[in-house]
Design a protein around this motif. Sequence first.
Motif, PDB file in Angstrom:
ATOM      1  N   ARG A   1       0.832  -1.205   0.000  1.00  0.00           N
ATOM      2  CA  ARG A   1       0.000   0.000   0.000  1.00  0.00           C
ATOM      3  C   ARG A   1       0.871   1.261   0.000  1.00  0.00           C
ATOM      4  N   GLN A   2       1.901   1.249   0.819  1.00  0.00           N
ATOM      5  CA  GLN A   2       2.798   2.403   0.855  1.00  0.00           C
ATOM      6  C   GLN A   2       3.583   2.536  -0.447  1.00  0.00           C
ATOM      7  N   LEU A   3       4.019   1.402  -0.978  1.00  0.00           N
ATOM      8  CA  LEU A   3       4.793   1.420  -2.224  1.00  0.00           C
ATOM      9  C   LEU A   3       3.935   1.905  -3.388  1.00  0.00           C
ATOM     10  N   ALA A   4       2.663   1.493  -3.420  1.00  0.00           N
ATOM     11  CA  ALA A   4       1.777   1.928  -4.495  1.00  0.00           C
ATOM     12  C   ALA A   4       1.542   3.439  -4.437  1.00  0.00           C
ATOM     13  N   LYS A   5       1.468   3.978  -3.237  1.00  0.00           N
ATOM     14  CA  LYS A   5       1.330   5.435  -3.109  1.00  0.00           C
ATOM     15  C   LYS A   5       2.533   6.145  -3.735  1.00  0.00           C
ATOM     16  N   GLN A   6       3.726   5.585  -3.478  1.00  0.00           N
ATOM     17  CA  GLN A   6       4.931   6.190  -4.069  1.00  0.00           C
ATOM     18  C   GLN A   6       4.874   6.083  -5.594  1.00  0.00           C
ATOM     19  N   ALA A   7       4.441   4.917  -6.094  1.00  0.00           N
ATOM     20  CA  ALA A   7       4.327   4.761  -7.547  1.00  0.00           C
ATOM     21  C   ALA A   7       3.288   5.728  -8.112  1.00  0.00           C
ATOM     22  N   GLY A   8       2.235   5.987  -7.330  1.00  0.00           N
ATOM     23  CA  GLY A   8       1.203   6.904  -7.787  1.00  0.00           C
ATOM     24  C   GLY A   8       1.698   8.326  -7.966  1.00  0.00           C
ATOM     25  N   ARG A   9       2.784   8.665  -7.281  1.00  0.00           N
ATOM     26  CA  ARG A   9       3.330  10.019  -7.440  1.00  0.00           C
ATOM     27  C   ARG A   9       3.962  10.227  -8.812  1.00  0.00           C
ATOM     28  N   VAL A  10       4.324   9.133  -9.482  1.00  0.00           N
ATOM     29  CA  VAL A  10       4.944   9.256 -10.799  1.00  0.00           C
ATOM     30  C   VAL A  10       4.062   8.678 -11.894  1.00  0.00           C
ATOM     31  N   CYS A  11       2.871   8.156 -11.506  1.00  0.00           N
ATOM     32  CA  CYS A  11       1.972   7.552 -12.504  1.00  0.00           C
ATOM     33  C   CYS A  11       0.536   7.902 -12.157  1.00  0.00           C
ATOM     34  N   GLN A  12      -0.099   8.681 -13.001  1.00  0.00           N
ATOM     35  CA  GLN A  12      -1.475   9.118 -12.751  1.00  0.00           C
ATOM     36  C   GLN A  12      -2.455   7.949 -12.780  1.00  0.00           C
ATOM     37  N   VAL A  13      -2.191   6.954 -13.620  1.00  0.00           N
ATOM     38  CA  VAL A  13      -3.104   5.806 -13.713  1.00  0.00           C
ATOM     39  C   VAL A  13      -3.151   5.053 -12.386  1.00  0.00           C
ATOM     40  N   ILE A  14      -1.986   4.826 -11.788  1.00  0.00           N
ATOM     41  CA  ILE A  14      -1.932   4.128 -10.501  1.00  0.00           C
ATOM     42  C   ILE A  14      -2.551   4.990  -9.411  1.00  0.00           C
ATOM     43  N   ARG A  15      -2.224   6.274  -9.393  1.00  0.00           N
ATOM     44  CA  ARG A  15      -2.788   7.165  -8.380  1.00  0.00           C
ATOM     45  C   ARG A  15      -4.312   7.235  -8.504  1.00  0.00           C
ATOM     46  N   GLY A  16      -4.802   7.384  -9.723  1.00  0.00           N
ATOM     47  CA  GLY A  16      -6.242   7.438  -9.929  1.00  0.00           C
ATOM     48  C   GLY A  16      -6.923   6.133  -9.543  1.00  0.00           C
ATOM     49  N   GLY A  17      -6.278   5.010  -9.838  1.00  0.00           N
ATOM     50  CA  GLY A  17      -6.839   3.717  -9.467  1.00  0.00           C
ATOM     51  C   GLY A  17      -6.953   3.545  -7.966  1.00  0.00           C
ATOM     52  N   LEU A  18      -5.936   3.973  -7.237  1.00  0.00           N
ATOM     53  CA  LEU A  18      -5.978   3.896  -5.779  1.00  0.00           C
ATOM     54  C   LEU A  18      -7.075   4.786  -5.209  1.00  0.00           C
ATOM     55  N   GLU A  19      -7.211   6.006  -5.755  1.00  0.00           N
ATOM     56  CA  GLU A  19      -8.227   6.928  -5.253  1.00  0.00           C
ATOM     57  C   GLU A  19      -9.636   6.387  -5.514  1.00  0.00           C
ATOM     58  N   THR A  20      -9.855   5.811  -6.694  1.00  0.00           N
ATOM     59  CA  THR A  20     -11.170   5.231  -6.996  1.00  0.00           C
ATOM     60  C   THR A  20     -11.485   4.071  -6.054  1.00  0.00           C
ATOM     61  N   ALA A  21     -10.494   3.205  -5.831  1.00  0.00           N
ATOM     62  CA  ALA A  21     -10.696   2.053  -4.947  1.00  0.00           C
ATOM     63  C   ALA A  21     -10.989   2.497  -3.524  1.00  0.00           C
ATOM     64  N   ASN A  22     -10.250   3.489  -3.034  1.00  0.00           N
ATOM     65  CA  ASN A  22     -10.479   3.978  -1.671  1.00  0.00           C
ATOM     66  C   ASN A  22     -11.881   4.547  -1.518  1.00  0.00           C
ATOM     67  N   ALA A  23     -12.333   5.272  -2.518  1.00  0.00           N
ATOM     68  CA  ALA A  23     -13.673   5.859  -2.453  1.00  0.00           C
ATOM     69  C   ALA A  23     -14.738   4.755  -2.427  1.00  0.00           C
ATOM     70  N   LEU A  24     -14.570   3.734  -3.243  1.00  0.00           N
ATOM     71  CA  LEU A  24     -15.530   2.638  -3.266  1.00  0.00           C
ATOM     72  C   LEU A  24     -15.491   1.835  -1.970  1.00  0.00           C
ATOM     73  N   TYR A  25     -14.297   1.640  -1.454  1.00  0.00           N
ATOM     74  CA  TYR A  25     -14.160   0.864  -0.216  1.00  0.00           C
ATOM     75  C   TYR A  25     -14.831   1.593   0.949  1.00  0.00           C
ATOM     76  N   LYS A  26     -14.670   2.894   0.994  1.00  0.00           N
ATOM     77  CA  LYS A  26     -15.308   3.664   2.064  1.00  0.00           C
ATOM     78  C   LYS A  26     -16.825   3.688   1.886  1.00  0.00           C
ATOM     79  N   LYS A  27     -17.279   3.656   0.654  1.00  0.00           N
ATOM     80  CA  LYS A  27     -18.716   3.685   0.385  1.00  0.00           C
ATOM     81  C   LYS A  27     -19.388   2.388   0.841  1.00  0.00           C
ATOM     82  N   TYR A  28     -18.779   1.265   0.507  1.00  0.00           N
ATOM     83  CA  TYR A  28     -19.412  -0.031   0.799  1.00  0.00           C
ATOM     84  C   TYR A  28     -18.909  -0.659   2.095  1.00  0.00           C
ATOM     85  N   ARG A  29     -17.804  -0.147   2.638  1.00  0.00           N
ATOM     86  CA  ARG A  29     -17.222  -0.631   3.898  1.00  0.00           C
ATOM     87  C   ARG A  29     -16.850  -2.111   3.825  1.00  0.00           C
ATOM     88  N   THR A  30     -16.639  -2.610   2.636  1.00  0.00           N
ATOM     89  CA  THR A  30     -16.157  -3.972   2.419  1.00  0.00           C
ATOM     90  C   THR A  30     -15.658  -4.032   0.981  1.00  0.00           C
TER      91      THR A  30
END
Length: 926
Positions: A787-816
């Motif tokens: 998780r920490q490593l992906a955040k670092q990768a997201g700083r140099v790749c918008q696709v990875i950063r956007g994917g993480l942000e979308t997943a976090n939003a969905l995870y918080k919405k459904y809580r599972t």
Amino acid sequence: MEPAKMSMRTTGEEDADPGKQDGDPDTLPKSQSYLDFLASLTGASISRDSQEMPQPSTPKGAHRSLGSAPSIHLPHMQYVNHFAVDIGGSLVKLVYFSHHGEDRDRKDGAEQGGSSDVIAGAGGRLHFVKFESRRLPQLFDFIESKRMHILEGAGTEGGGAKPIVKATGGGAYKHVEDFSSRLGLELEKVDEMESLVTGTNFLLSVIQDEGFTFWKGKKDYISIQNDSSDLFPYLLVNIGSGVSLLKVDGHNQYERVSGTSLGGGTFWGLGRLLTGCTSFDELLELSTRGDNSSVDMLVGDIYGGLDYEKIGLEATTIASSFGKILMNEDKSLEDYEPADMALALCRMISYNIAQIAYLNAKKYNLKRIFFGGFFIRGHPFTMQTLSYAINFWSKGEMRALFLRHEGFLGALGAFLMYEEGVSSNIIRTLSERRHSRANFVERFSIQAKHYSPPPQAQDSQVPPGPPQRAHSEKSWVEKFMQVGRLSAGLGGKDDPPSSPDYAAGVSEYDLWGAETNSLSSGLEVGVLHVDPSLYQFPLLEDPSSYEPSVIDISMDEEQRSYWIGVLERQIPSTSEKAMASLGETEEAKQKCDAFKWMFGSHLEKLRKEPQVYGKFGLSEILEMREECLRECGFKDVYLRQKKSENEAAIKVLPDLLAELDAMDEPTRLLSLIEGVLAGNIFDWGSQACVELYKNGTILDIYKQARSDLKSRPWRVDHFDAFRAKMLAHTAANRRYRRAIILVDNSGADIVLGMLPLARELLQRGTEVVIAANSLPALNDITAQELRQLAKQAGRVCQVIRGGLETANALYKKYRTMPQVQPVTPASPAYSPLYIIENGQGGPCLNMRRVSHDLAMAAEGADLVVLEGMGRAIHSNYTTDFACDTLKLAMVKNRMLAETLFNGEIYDCVMKFETMRGGLSAHPVTT
């Protein structure tokens, strides 16, 4: 007269007549009136509400608990519900549960995929321990050393009514005063037959390889599905001091159909008179060295050494047990070898029991006969004798079946009968799940970290015990080493004789599991780990035949010898890394010594007794190494190496992504797969790769691996089929709906290999779920680290950063773990990138036991990617999945390459398997 049928079904649930009025005692079933009578006592109450253990949303195919039976709460009743005992005439069997919520170093994250233990604090360990009945003080010492007799949450040992513990067996009546005076416990007697059936059904339901056959020195483990149609009916032959035969028709129904007084007590009693042996173990061991032909009258003795062919009796068949003694009238007892008499006695008892069992199985038309009880003990001569007799009498139509936990059926059944208490409720509820085997796994580590200081050192309210011996001032490691070496028969000539240091929480009885205190046992049972958060992976094509290990080292002598040798040679380098992870301290050195002895002893035991731990594959022995490290206090041996490799790899990720983006699609796909294969070379579990680490930096090795990558076709090369599928998706504007990627190593492997592959799938509109280890193993990356490593990768790749942000939003919405999201014009700009735990703590992957999130993620997934030698070759290489599957690895072991692929070291494997009937890919947009 026919035996009375018994039922363990809770009454008052199905017996009530809906036409009768509530509250009329005369119209209520008798059992219901009795419950209400108990409830009418002052201070008593009855609860008929089904208590269901809290669960998250359940993966498809699983089912929830049906609830517990009504509980009766009598005034002042307090149960010590974390252990139960079966007190037989010869042996006492103890089953106890210990919580291990603190054992698992997992931190719940605030973001997606952060929670793995879905029932907080619910997991634990179920231990199996035995003692001789004549040595009850040792049992009491053991219980006191682990403070089992103290109620949970109680600060002192006194006050109020005596706590109650469940007990079965004849000794539950005989030793009431002993438990009361020594431990302050009251024994509540549990029906012996009911306990046996409950324990047996539980074990056959939750342990994959509980039952086995034994023939000519070979154990074959049988596959029984944990559903009623496959398990029932069967005959259970329990051989304790006497013998009971039970016909079991279901989880709740059985009847005792026969029995005999000639059992384990007969064997021990007569054996003690004839041989002078002072213990049951000693008598069994003595029989292995005997020759019964000097004592038993054989068919050949009657017919001049010839077979009696007319009726099919061989010359070696026993015509009369101990009958040859009558042919030697001049000999007295002293003239016969004790070992010969011990074997003759063993066979006499076993043949008699087997014939009675066969006759009852034939009478009731039963095909399965399970033998249990502590008479057997995994003893080869006993099992072979019973197997021979069943095969002989049935003319090969039936086989004798044995249980790995055979001696603990009654104690386990008694434990499961606690109506209150977290421990028994958890285990009962989990066993009712459809795929309950996911929640139970047997471990054989020696439990070093659980040997605690004396109770008085922890709780000043507890009165101090007797003065300690001088050696009790040693550290837990030193005590563990001393007691362990003595109990394993490995003590040197300079080791002083010693008895177990019970006051220090160390016992010889659970150093080697429960079956034995030496290396000479024919069978071993371990600690049953209970983890409610694990589930069977739903995408297995055939769960009933699934075996994680490709190589079964318990059955293949050549493979066993090779891999044990490899792992033994790796112990020094592993210990060196382990010590460095804690610092060069004296305590670290002691822990390293403990690990070297612990794991080395396990390997030696496997070398001598290949099936001592049951069905044991290469993936299990690799995980055992990690368990031993954790038991000795090493949480993450390769943490420093992983950090440095991740930092080095992340620096060059932007350049790699830029190169990939400049390529056309066919070239890019090939480059991505080559990057994964080259990155997979970074494996501290491979000796060949360890040598590479000594000769260059991570980037040097990666660049060299890319340039030296063997040219196509690779040893297993399905790349053309994979590329064709991906290009067809592009042409038709279609996509994989959800891809589950099971990753391997840290450093270049994950950063320069798997993350770019995940990015490619994200760009195509595929949801990506990356599952990494829950606990550290070698240099495998964990989900927390990823998780920490992906955040670092997201700083140099918008696709990875956007994917993480979308997943976090969905995870918080459904809580599972969310289901696959429909693609609409309002969908987020980036497909979600989930990072979750896989539920594993070793370098391989057992798809029978995966995390809740991974099981949930499988719903709707149509591509599974397994990467790395441990996950895609050591385990799961031959596994079929109910979706497209991509298996990627570089083979870094010569023996493995030759055995599986007729290849050589550093061969590449790219195995692409499509779902039967073809894949219906999904449109990128709707």
